[in-house]
Design an enzyme around this catalytic site. Structure first.
Site, PDB file in Angstrom:
ATOM      1  N   LYS A 105       0.813  -1.192   0.235  1.00  0.00           N
ATOM      2  CA  LYS A 105      -0.045  -0.003  -0.053  1.00  0.00           C
ATOM      3  C   LYS A 105       0.996   1.383  -0.121  1.00  0.00           C
ATOM      4  O   LYS A 105       2.101   1.226   0.487  1.00  0.00           O
ATOM      5  CB  LYS A 105      -0.933  -0.108   1.253  1.00  0.00           C
ATOM      6  CG  LYS A 105      -2.262   0.731   1.061  1.00  0.00           C
ATOM      7  CD  LYS A 105      -3.091  -0.123   0.428  1.00  0.00           C
ATOM      8  CE  LYS A 105      -4.348   0.751   0.154  1.00  0.00           C
ATOM      9  NZ  LYS A 105      -5.700  -0.155  -0.428  1.00  0.00           N
TER      10      LYS A 105
HETATM   11  P1  NAD Z   1     -13.513   7.081  -2.967  1.00  0.00           P
HETATM   12  O1  NAD Z   1     -12.521   8.032  -2.764  1.00  0.00           O
HETATM   13  O2  NAD Z   1     -13.860   6.626  -4.413  1.00  0.00           O
HETATM   14  O3  NAD Z   1     -14.732   6.925  -2.020  1.00  0.00           O
HETATM   15  C1  NAD Z   1     -14.624   7.297  -0.753  1.00  0.00           C
HETATM   16  C2  NAD Z   1     -16.283   7.847  -0.233  1.00  0.00           C
HETATM   17  O4  NAD Z   1     -16.170   7.442   1.009  1.00  0.00           O
HETATM   18  C3  NAD Z   1     -16.476   9.267  -0.750  1.00  0.00           C
HETATM   19  O5  NAD Z   1     -17.934   9.015  -1.100  1.00  0.00           O
HETATM   20  C4  NAD Z   1     -16.200  10.141   0.376  1.00  0.00           C
HETATM   21  O6  NAD Z   1     -16.977  11.287   0.484  1.00  0.00           O
HETATM   22  C5  NAD Z   1     -16.880   9.080   1.626  1.00  0.00           C
HETATM   23  N1  NAD Z   1     -16.401   9.414   2.731  1.00  0.00           N
HETATM   24  C6  NAD Z   1     -15.178   9.925   3.453  1.00  0.00           C
HETATM   25  N2  NAD Z   1     -15.285  10.181   4.822  1.00  0.00           N
HETATM   26  C7  NAD Z   1     -16.501   9.776   5.133  1.00  0.00           C
HETATM   27  C8  NAD Z   1     -17.237   9.523   6.089  1.00  0.00           C
HETATM   28  N3  NAD Z   1     -16.592  10.233   7.438  1.00  0.00           N
HETATM   29  N4  NAD Z   1     -18.821   9.447   6.240  1.00  0.00           N
HETATM   30  C9  NAD Z   1     -19.287   9.086   5.108  1.00  0.00           C
HETATM   31  N5  NAD Z   1     -18.643   9.141   4.024  1.00  0.00           N
HETATM   32  C10 NAD Z   1     -17.372   9.309   3.869  1.00  0.00           C
HETATM   33  O7  NAD Z   1     -12.664   5.711  -2.467  1.00  0.00           O
HETATM   34  P2  NAD Z   1     -13.079   4.000  -2.740  1.00  0.00           P
HETATM   35  O8  NAD Z   1     -11.968   3.507  -3.840  1.00  0.00           O
HETATM   36  O9  NAD Z   1     -14.643   3.997  -3.036  1.00  0.00           O
HETATM   37  O10 NAD Z   1     -12.728   3.452  -1.294  1.00  0.00           O
HETATM   38  C11 NAD Z   1     -13.545   3.412  -0.041  1.00  0.00           C
HETATM   39  C12 NAD Z   1     -12.918   2.148   0.692  1.00  0.00           C
HETATM   40  O11 NAD Z   1     -12.929   0.899  -0.180  1.00  0.00           O
HETATM   41  C13 NAD Z   1     -11.352   2.367   1.004  1.00  0.00           C
HETATM   42  O12 NAD Z   1     -11.363   1.956   2.614  1.00  0.00           O
HETATM   43  C14 NAD Z   1     -10.578   1.906   0.417  1.00  0.00           C
HETATM   44  O13 NAD Z   1      -9.116   1.328   0.922  1.00  0.00           O
HETATM   45  C15 NAD Z   1     -11.521   0.449   0.027  1.00  0.00           C
HETATM   46  N6  NAD Z   1     -11.189  -0.294  -1.145  1.00  0.00           N
HETATM   47  C16 NAD Z   1     -11.277   0.328  -2.400  1.00  0.00           C
HETATM   48  C17 NAD Z   1     -10.901  -0.643  -3.662  1.00  0.00           C
HETATM   49  C18 NAD Z   1     -11.011   0.203  -4.713  1.00  0.00           C
HETATM   50  O14 NAD Z   1     -10.720  -0.697  -5.797  1.00  0.00           O
HETATM   51  N7  NAD Z   1     -11.455   1.541  -5.090  1.00  0.00           N
HETATM   52  C19 NAD Z   1     -10.712  -1.649  -3.472  1.00  0.00           C
HETATM   53  C20 NAD Z   1     -10.906  -2.311  -2.149  1.00  0.00           C
HETATM   54  C21 NAD Z   1     -10.896  -1.560  -0.925  1.00  0.00           C
END
Ligand code: NAD
Length: 414
Positions: A105
């Protein structure tokens, strides 16, 4: 947010599973530590002519099972501790899903909303050059994470390629399709969350039709999970993002919400009843999907959770203390390393396509994604039933048993 060391939290989860299977203590000693952590300073010329120095990290947790793989996160609260925990979770996830990768990461402490597109590009290119000594298609392959996108991956790929003198599409995954990005990658994590939720309902001989679901975080993961679950017949009754939360007991218009986020970058511009962001977590729903950030369900708020099942879209949204309480309350938690593994499954397919110079159709990608997820789900379900442990512990057992076997064959160098 609760100030708990995430690395400690990740280790506690590992110890719980290691104890259950009486893991060889010599192997545990290796698994509890990251292999390599690089911290870099990134001086960037801002658009106003001033120089600002940012801090970036890349942690490669384990390469025992193959090159390391993991996302790049841009966030003002990012810490080295968080990056190490996220790299550990990637390691277990890749082992659980039988992907030939170790975990990694990385990220930069920055607020991308306060940087221009040009500043973000310079920052990304500088970060790439600073971590270049430990990057490579057979060494470490980045992907998008919170507040990074396919465009970020294109900049990393281009920077790496410029230095090498040839175009290297297999250095990143989650890149734009025109550069060799896989069909279905953007949707893969959310699609995976939906598939795993569906498998859980099937295993419990229940129907997803009309099931009430609340989704915290409406970004890549949360938005796509909501979309696919609504297509499967579930009702998305509440969603939130950093701007606030919306609720509708009869079901929200998910497509309309996705359009709203594309246009205004927030959910609350969409018509509907608004509720306090935090109270989304406490709705009386069948499924709660935390899909934002870590530590959202913790000791102080866990008693307020009314959901019947939690499916972790985000990495590390539940603290170990909250986990224990949820277990006592018999609220099953489908852990992140299984529930959100769809992204890395399709990242692997993208890497394979880039290395072999082939492009697959979306149906082929989605079919392979589903096959892998269903297989991993069944494995976790069976271990949980046989050993009478929570799903997280079962998923860790599946992962670390594979890691232990690899070490038994490879030995410890020298
Ligand atoms: P992203 O940036 O696309 O979305 C994050 C979302 O969370 C946004 O809508 C943001 O406004 C919201 N957010 C942030 N703080 C918040 C809060 N306190 N309350 C409510 N909403 C809040 O990110 P993503 O890619 O969707 O990733 C989200 C999670 O999933 C992370 O933990 C990431 O590590 C995990 N993840 C992502 C992927 C991927 O392929 N993108 C894969 C595995 C895990």
């Amino acid at each position: 947010m609760i100030q708990e060391s995430l690395e400690r939290k990740a280790r506690k989860q590992l110890y719980r599973a290691a104890k259950e299977i009486h893991l060889d203590s010599n192997i545990l000693k290796i698994l509890e530590k990251p292999m390599r952590v690089l911290k870099v300073s990134l001086p960037i010329k801002l658009d106003n002519g001033r120089t600002k120095v940012f801090t970036g990290f890349r942690c490669q947790y384990s390469e025992a099972r193959g090159p390391t793989k993991g996302g790049v996160r841009y966030h003002p609260d990012l810490t080295e501790d968080e990056v190490i925990a996220l790299a550990a979770w990637m390691t277990w996830k890749c082992a659980l899903l039988d992907l030939p990768y170790g975990g990694a990461k990385g990220g930069i402490i920055c607020d991308p909303k306060k940087l221009s597109e040009n500043e973000l590009e310079r920052l990304t290119r500088r970060y790439t050059t600073e971590i270049m000594p430990i990057l490579g298609p057979h060494i470490d392959i980045p992907a998008p994470d919170v507040y990074t996108t396919s465009k970020t991956m294109a900049w990393i790929m281009d920077t790496f390629s410029q230095f090498k003198g040839y175009t290297e599409p297999s250095i990143v995954t989650g890149k734009p399709e025109i550069l060799g990005g896989s069909k279905g990658r953007k949707e893969a994590t959310g699609r995976g969350v939906a598939i795993i939720t569906q498998e859980f309902f099937k295993a419990r001989k229940k129907s997803l039709k009309g099931a009430k679901i609340a989704v915290q975080g409406f970004g890549n993961v949360g938005g796509h999970a909501a979309l696919f679950l609504s297509q499967m017949g579930a009702k998305i009754v509440a969603v939130s993002d950093v701007s606030g939360a919306l609720i509708n007991p009869d079901g929200l218009d998910v497509l309309g919400l996705i359009e709203c986020v594309e246009k205004h970058a927030c959910v609350i511009k969409h018509p509907g009843e608004q509720i306090d962001r935090e109270s989304l977590l406490y709705q009386d729903v069948d499924v709660l999907i935390p899909a934002a950030l870590e530590n959202q369900i913790h000791r102080k708020n866990v008693e307020k959770i009314k959901a019947k099942i939690i499916v972790e879209g985000a990495n590390g949204p539940t603290t170990p203390e909250a986990d224990e309480i949820l277990e006592k309350r018999k609220i099953p938690v489908i852990p992140d390393i299984l529930a959100n593994s769809g992204g890395v499954v399709v990242s692997h397919l993208e890497w394979v396509q880039a290395l072999s110079g082939l492009y697959w159709e979306e149906e082929q990608v989605n079919a392979e994604l589903k096959r892998k997820l269903v297989k991993a789900f069944k494995q976790v379900w069976e271990i949980a039933a046989q050993r009478k442990v929570a799903f997280r512990c079962a998923a860790y057992i599946a992962a670390i048993e594979k890691m232990a076997e690899v070490y038994r064959y490879r030995g410890i160098f020298p």
